[in-house]
Design a protein around this motif. Sequence first.
Motif, PDB file in Angstrom:
ATOM      1  N   ALA A 124      14.004  86.296  -9.693  1.00  9.12           N
ATOM      2  CA  ALA A 124      13.634  87.570  -9.070  1.00  9.12           C
ATOM      3  C   ALA A 124      13.210  87.397  -7.616  1.00  9.12           C
ATOM      4  CB  ALA A 124      12.504  88.224  -9.855  1.00  9.12           C
ATOM      5  N   LEU A 125      13.077  86.150  -7.168  1.00  7.32           N
ATOM      6  CA  LEU A 125      12.548  85.882  -5.836  1.00  7.32           C
ATOM      7  C   LEU A 125      13.624  85.283  -4.946  1.00  7.32           C
ATOM      8  CD1 LEU A 125       9.179  84.285  -7.003  1.00  7.32           C
ATOM      9  CD2 LEU A 125       9.668  86.689  -6.522  1.00  7.32           C
ATOM     10  N   PRO A 126      13.947  85.912  -3.808  1.00  2.21           N
ATOM     11  CA  PRO A 126      14.999  85.409  -2.927  1.00  2.21           C
ATOM     12  C   PRO A 126      14.729  83.991  -2.458  1.00  2.21           C
ATOM     13  CG  PRO A 126      14.308  87.619  -2.282  1.00  2.21           C
ATOM     14  CD  PRO A 126      13.333  87.144  -3.300  1.00  2.21           C
ATOM     15  N   GLY A 127      15.765  83.157  -2.510  1.00  2.00           N
ATOM     16  CA  GLY A 127      15.655  81.799  -2.004  1.00  2.00           C
ATOM     17  C   GLY A 127      15.211  80.790  -3.034  1.00  2.00           C
ATOM     18  N   ILE A 128      14.700  81.252  -4.183  1.00  2.00           N
ATOM     19  CA  ILE A 128      14.182  80.348  -5.202  1.00  2.00           C
ATOM     20  C   ILE A 128      15.204  80.231  -6.314  1.00  2.00           C
ATOM     21  CG2 ILE A 128      12.290  79.927  -6.809  1.00  2.00           C
ATOM     22  CD1 ILE A 128      10.552  81.657  -4.936  1.00  2.00           C
ATOM     23  N   SER A 129      15.671  79.025  -6.582  1.00  2.00           N
ATOM     24  CA  SER A 129      16.789  78.803  -7.487  1.00  2.00           C
ATOM     25  C   SER A 129      16.351  78.699  -8.935  1.00  2.00           C
ATOM     26  CB  SER A 129      17.521  77.513  -7.081  1.00  2.00           C
ATOM     27  OG  SER A 129      18.405  77.104  -8.096  1.00  2.00           O
ATOM     28  N   GLY A 130      16.937  79.536  -9.791  1.00  2.00           N
ATOM     29  CA  GLY A 130      16.674  79.438 -11.218  1.00  2.00           C
ATOM     30  C   GLY A 130      17.181  78.126 -11.789  1.00  2.00           C
ATOM     31  N   GLY A 131      18.316  77.624 -11.273  1.00  2.00           N
ATOM     32  CA  GLY A 131      18.848  76.351 -11.733  1.00  2.00           C
ATOM     33  C   GLY A 131      17.906  75.200 -11.431  1.00  2.00           C
ATOM     34  N   THR A 132      17.278  75.244 -10.256  1.00  2.00           N
ATOM     35  CA  THR A 132      16.325  74.191  -9.903  1.00  2.00           C
ATOM     36  C   THR A 132      15.110  74.238 -10.810  1.00  2.00           C
ATOM     37  OG1 THR A 132      17.026  74.253  -7.585  1.00  2.00           O
ATOM     38  CG2 THR A 132      14.886  73.267  -8.053  1.00  2.00           C
ATOM     39  N   VAL A 133      14.587  75.434 -11.055  1.00  2.00           N
ATOM     40  CA  VAL A 133      13.430  75.574 -11.943  1.00  2.00           C
ATOM     41  C   VAL A 133      13.798  75.129 -13.362  1.00  2.00           C
ATOM     42  CG1 VAL A 133      11.778  77.195 -12.944  1.00  2.00           C
ATOM     43  CG2 VAL A 133      12.418  77.398 -10.539  1.00  2.00           C
TER      44      VAL A 133
END
Length: 309
Positions: free
Chosen positions: A23-32
Motif C-alpha cells: 500500500a506504500l509507494p516505493g516499498i516492495s512487497g516482494g522484498t518484505v
Amino acid sequence: MAKSAGSFIFNAVRGGAVGTSEALPGISGGTVALIVGLYDQLIGGAGHMVSGIKRYVTDVPRGRGRDRANEQFRQVDWSVLVPALIGMAVALLLAAVLLSPLVEEYTRYAYALFFGLVLACLWIPYTGAGRKWRAWHYLVALVVAVLAFLLTGLPGANLPTNPVFVFLGGAVAICALVLPGLSGSFILLTLGLYEPTMQAVRDADVVYLATMAIGMVTGLALFVKLLQYLLENFHHLTLVVLTGLMAGSLRALWPWQDHDRNPLPITDVPVTVAFAVLGFVVVAAAIVYEHRKKAETGVGGGAAPTRVH
C-alpha cells in the motif's frame, strides 16, 4: 489447537507485513516477503495454484479426470498460504486507509527506514544460490541495477481510469509482488493510478476494485509461472538479476526526493540516517538469526529464495 491457532496468527501477521508494504509507494512487497520468509511459499504456492486451475480447465472437459489438477493443489502449503493471503488483504485495506496518510506526512523517515531494510536484504538473493559469483554475474547485476535505477526515475504518467487501463495497471503492478525491489504501489504511482486506486479503496468502489483485482489475478497467473520456470531452470542467474533489480530500485526509496522524484536538499541528516540504520539492523539481525538457526539444526529457514518445484 493452540499451536494451529498460533501458526495461523503468525502467518497472517507475516502476510500482513507484505500487504502493508504494497500500500506504500516505493516499498516492495516482494522484498518484505523475503524478509519475513514468505517468498518461497508465495511463489511456489501461486505457481501450483495456477497449474492446478489450468489443468482443471483443460483436462476435465476432455474427460481426463481431476487427478493431475488435485496433485498440483496438494503441493500448495495451504496452512501458510491461506492465513498469509488473509493477512495481506486485511493489512492492505487498513494501510490504504490508515497508514498511507501517516507515511505521506513522514515520507522521509519512512523511506529511510525501508532504504535500510532493502539495502540489508540484498544479502538474501546474493547468497541464495549458495554459489560463488563470477565476474560476468557482477556485470549482469550492474546492468540490471542501472536499468532499475533509470526506471524508478521516470516521471509519472496520467493514465485515464477507464476499465482497460485499470485492468492493465493491476496486471503490471501485481508483478512487483513477486519481484523483490519493485513496488506495486510505485508502479501504480508511475502510471498515475495510485491516487485513484487509494480513493477507490476509501470509497469502496466495487467496480473499480473488481476490475483491478481481475487484472491482478491475470498478471499473477502469467508472471508467476514465468518466475517459477526461471527459478527452476536458471536459479543462480535469476537471483543475480533480482539482486541487481533490488539494488537499482533503491533509488525509489531515497529519502531526499519529492513525489515527482526530484531531488531535495539533504537536511535532518541524523534522524533520517538513524531510521535507515534501524532498518538495516533489523534485517541484518534476522539474517544472522537465520544463519545460526540453520547451523544448529542443519535446516534452512525460508528467507532465501530457493528452487521452486
